[in-house]
Design an enzyme around this catalytic site. Structure first.
Site, PDB file in Angstrom:
ATOM      1  N   ASN A  39       0.873  -1.179   0.000  1.00 26.13           N
ATOM      2  CA  ASN A  39       0.000   0.000   0.000  1.00 26.13           C
ATOM      3  C   ASN A  39       0.908   1.226   0.000  1.00 26.13           C
ATOM      4  O   ASN A  39       1.485   1.576   1.029  1.00 26.13           O
ATOM      5  CB  ASN A  39      -0.890  -0.034   1.250  1.00 26.13           C
ATOM      6  CG  ASN A  39      -1.746   1.213   1.376  1.00 26.13           C
ATOM      7  OD1 ASN A  39      -1.800   2.042   0.461  1.00 26.13           O
ATOM      8  ND2 ASN A  39      -2.418   1.359   2.517  1.00 26.13           N
ATOM      9  N   TRP A  40       1.050   1.849  -1.175  1.00 22.09           N
ATOM     10  CA  TRP A  40       1.964   2.992  -1.278  1.00 22.09           C
ATOM     11  C   TRP A  40       1.411   4.229  -0.563  1.00 22.09           C
ATOM     12  O   TRP A  40       2.147   5.199  -0.358  1.00 22.09           O
ATOM     13  CB  TRP A  40       2.217   3.335  -2.754  1.00 22.09           C
ATOM     14  CG  TRP A  40       2.977   2.290  -3.521  1.00 22.09           C
ATOM     15  CD1 TRP A  40       3.288   1.017  -3.110  1.00 22.09           C
ATOM     16  CD2 TRP A  40       3.526   2.435  -4.844  1.00 22.09           C
ATOM     17  NE1 TRP A  40       3.986   0.371  -4.095  1.00 22.09           N
ATOM     18  CE2 TRP A  40       4.155   1.204  -5.176  1.00 22.09           C
ATOM     19  CE3 TRP A  40       3.543   3.469  -5.770  1.00 22.09           C
ATOM     20  CZ2 TRP A  40       4.790   1.008  -6.399  1.00 22.09           C
ATOM     21  CZ3 TRP A  40       4.180   3.259  -6.996  1.00 22.09           C
ATOM     22  CH2 TRP A  40       4.804   2.041  -7.303  1.00 22.09           C
ATOM     23  N   LYS A  41       0.131   4.211  -0.225  1.00 21.86           N
ATOM     24  CA  LYS A  41      -0.515   5.377   0.405  1.00 21.86           C
ATOM     25  C   LYS A  41      -0.274   6.621  -0.460  1.00 21.86           C
ATOM     26  O   LYS A  41      -0.237   6.514  -1.684  1.00 21.86           O
ATOM     27  CB  LYS A  41      -0.023   5.551   1.848  1.00 21.86           C
ATOM     28  CG  LYS A  41      -0.153   4.250   2.657  1.00 21.86           C
ATOM     29  CD  LYS A  41       0.052   4.442   4.128  1.00 21.86           C
ATOM     30  CE  LYS A  41      -0.112   3.107   4.854  1.00 21.86           C
ATOM     31  NZ  LYS A  41      -0.019   3.199   6.293  1.00 21.86           N
ATOM     32  N   HIS A  93      -9.435   1.372   5.041  1.00 16.06           N
ATOM     33  CA  HIS A  93      -8.161   1.537   5.753  1.00 16.06           C
ATOM     34  C   HIS A  93      -8.391   2.485   6.936  1.00 16.06           C
ATOM     35  O   HIS A  93      -9.169   3.439   6.835  1.00 16.06           O
ATOM     36  CB  HIS A  93      -7.096   2.095   4.806  1.00 16.06           C
ATOM     37  CG  HIS A  93      -5.721   1.996   5.392  1.00 16.06           C
ATOM     38  ND1 HIS A  93      -5.265   2.884   6.348  1.00 16.06           N
ATOM     39  CD2 HIS A  93      -4.723   1.097   5.187  1.00 16.06           C
ATOM     40  CE1 HIS A  93      -4.035   2.526   6.703  1.00 16.06           C
ATOM     41  NE2 HIS A  93      -3.684   1.454   6.013  1.00 16.06           N
ATOM     42  N   GLU A 138      -6.705   4.815   7.993  1.00 18.23           N
ATOM     43  CA  GLU A 138      -6.435   6.223   7.660  1.00 18.23           C
ATOM     44  C   GLU A 138      -7.644   6.854   6.989  1.00 18.23           C
ATOM     45  O   GLU A 138      -7.913   8.049   7.171  1.00 18.23           O
ATOM     46  CB  GLU A 138      -5.168   6.308   6.797  1.00 18.23           C
ATOM     47  CG  GLU A 138      -3.918   6.056   7.646  1.00 18.23           C
ATOM     48  CD  GLU A 138      -2.755   5.419   6.914  1.00 18.23           C
ATOM     49  OE1 GLU A 138      -2.761   5.392   5.672  1.00 18.23           O
ATOM     50  OE2 GLU A 138      -1.831   4.931   7.600  1.00 18.23           O
ATOM     51  N   GLU A 154      -5.129  -4.703  10.680  1.00 15.54           N
ATOM     52  CA  GLU A 154      -4.083  -3.698  10.864  1.00 15.54           C
ATOM     53  C   GLU A 154      -4.343  -2.949  12.172  1.00 15.54           C
ATOM     54  O   GLU A 154      -5.122  -1.988  12.193  1.00 15.54           O
ATOM     55  CB  GLU A 154      -4.099  -2.692   9.708  1.00 15.54           C
ATOM     56  CG  GLU A 154      -3.867  -3.310   8.351  1.00 15.54           C
ATOM     57  CD  GLU A 154      -3.344  -2.281   7.351  1.00 15.54           C
ATOM     58  OE1 GLU A 154      -2.292  -2.523   6.770  1.00 15.54           O
ATOM     59  OE2 GLU A 154      -3.982  -1.222   7.183  1.00 15.54           O
ATOM     60  N   GLY A 182       2.904   2.298  10.874  1.00 16.83           N
ATOM     61  CA  GLY A 182       3.914   3.347  10.742  1.00 16.83           C
ATOM     62  C   GLY A 182       4.629   3.687  12.031  1.00 16.83           C
ATOM     63  O   GLY A 182       5.318   4.700  12.121  1.00 16.83           O
ATOM     64  N   SER A 226       3.707  -2.108  10.359  1.00 14.03           N
ATOM     65  CA  SER A 226       5.155  -2.190  10.572  1.00 14.03           C
ATOM     66  C   SER A 226       5.716  -3.563  10.219  1.00 14.03           C
ATOM     67  O   SER A 226       6.669  -4.024  10.857  1.00 14.03           O
ATOM     68  CB  SER A 226       5.522  -1.787  12.006  1.00 14.03           C
ATOM     69  OG  SER A 226       5.141  -0.438  12.244  1.00 14.03           O
ATOM     70  N   GLY A 252       2.976  -0.988   4.266  1.00 10.85           N
ATOM     71  CA  GLY A 252       3.066   0.418   3.908  1.00 10.85           C
ATOM     72  C   GLY A 252       4.503   0.802   3.628  1.00 10.85           C
ATOM     73  O   GLY A 252       5.028   0.596   2.532  1.00 10.85           O
ATOM     74  N   GLY A 253       5.184   1.355   4.637  1.00 15.17           N
ATOM     75  CA  GLY A 253       6.522   1.906   4.465  1.00 15.17           C
ATOM     76  C   GLY A 253       7.488   0.984   3.740  1.00 15.17           C
ATOM     77  O   GLY A 253       8.190   1.409   2.809  1.00 15.17           O
TER      78      GLY A 253
HETATM   79  P1  13P Z   1       3.225   0.417   7.669  1.00 14.65           P
HETATM   80  O1  13P Z   1       3.720  -0.876   7.047  1.00 14.65           O
HETATM   81  O2  13P Z   1       3.928   1.619   7.172  1.00 14.65           O
HETATM   82  O3  13P Z   1       3.124   0.308   9.150  1.00 14.65           O
HETATM   83  O4  13P Z   1       1.704   0.584   7.126  1.00 14.65           O
HETATM   84  C1  13P Z   1       0.817  -0.463   7.252  1.00 14.65           C
HETATM   85  C2  13P Z   1      -0.413  -0.105   6.516  1.00 14.65           C
HETATM   86  O5  13P Z   1      -1.165   0.759   6.930  1.00 14.65           O
HETATM   87  C3  13P Z   1      -0.681  -0.811   5.258  1.00 14.65           C
HETATM   88  O6  13P Z   1      -1.968  -0.550   4.793  1.00 14.65           O
END
Ligand code: 13P
Length: 255
Positions: free
Chosen positions: A12-14, A101, A103, A171, A177, A217, A238-239
């Site tokens: 997920n590049w966000k 998500h 977010e 999640e 993050g 993470s 994500g990251g």
């Molecule tokens: P991180 O891997 O950056 O913690 O993000 C997880 C995430 O929200 C994937 O959708």
């Protein structure tokens, strides 16, 4: 991870990545995938921001990497400025759409009802919805994590779920993050609770085929341990999905 479920490693590049990442990241991963001499043993998906979708689709063509979007609207079409329909996402090559998500639940106040409508729209357009659920730190500290997460699963997952049209992503909000991850025991317990809830509604056979991803993470150093858990069928990353070496290493930990 069970034999009957193919591990899904989804990035997920966000709101990250630009034109450079089309060849630099997506193209790099596609090259690694096509360079494999044996079947990878896992499925990889990348979920870039909307404008990059058609370009990333070209960059990963014939590599076996799947394309996903990060959101869609719950309606088929209409006057919804700034939103994107599931049908259009399918047209540009998406196989997956992330919905609900945390977010989006936080930034845009999305409710379970809206998330369910988005998941339904994604499924009606022929894609699989990746429905995200997860508790906050305060909810976990209050001993309510399972109740909150199972409640989100019940509220956000539409009727008619199958192994083909649904993926659930657990999640924990406090792990996203932050560098903190759920302990293997907590992750396995929550994934088992999610699967039990799916079994109640859709039957044990269907629930046994639905993939439940862990997100929060996940990185090369902890992926193998998490992915080895009985009810963890992949990761939503994500990251670490923004760094080709790291994302690839997570895939290797799954394969
Ligand atoms: P991180 O891997 O950056 O913690 O993000 C997880 C995430 O929200 C994937 O959708």
């Amino acid at each position: 991870m069970s034999q009957e479920r193919t591990t899904l490693i989804a990035g997920n590049w966000k709101m990250n990545g630009g034109l450079d990442e089309v060849d630099g990241l997506a193209g790099d991963l596609a090259g690694r995938m096509t360079g494999l001499t044996a079947a990878p043993g896992f499925e990889m998906a990348v979920c870039p921001p909307f404008p990059l979708l058609p370009m990333v689709a070209s960059a990963i063509e014939e590599s076996g990497i799947a394309l996903g979007a990060q959101d869609c609207h719950g309606n088929e079409k209409g006057a919804h400025t700034g939103d994107v329909s599931a049908k259009l996402l399918a047209q540009v090559g998406c196989a997956y759409v992330i919905v609900g998500h945390s977010e989006r639940r936080t930034d845009h106040g999305e409710t379970d009802e809206q998330v369910r409508a988005k998941a339904e729209a994604a499924q009606a357009a022929g894609m699989a919805a990746i429905v995200c659920v997860g508790e906050t730190e305060a909810e976990r500290d209050a001993g309510r994590a399972t109740e909150v997460v199972v409640g989100q699963v019940v509220g956000s997952v539409p009727e008619g779920a199958t192994a083909e049209n649904l993926v659930v992503a657990y999640e924990p909000v406090w792990a996203i993050g932050t560098g903190k991850t759920a302990t293997p025991q907590d992750a396995q317990d929550m994934h088992a609770a999610i699967r039990a809830s799916l079994a109640d509604r859709f039957g044990g056979d269907t629930a046994a085929g639905i993939r439940i991803l862990y997100g929060g993470s996940m990185k090369p150093g902890n992926a193998a341990e998490l992915l080895a858990l009985a009810d963890v069928d992949g990761g939503l990353i994500g990251g670490a999905s923004l760094v080709a070496d790291d994302f690839w290493a997570i895939g290797q930990a799954a394969g």
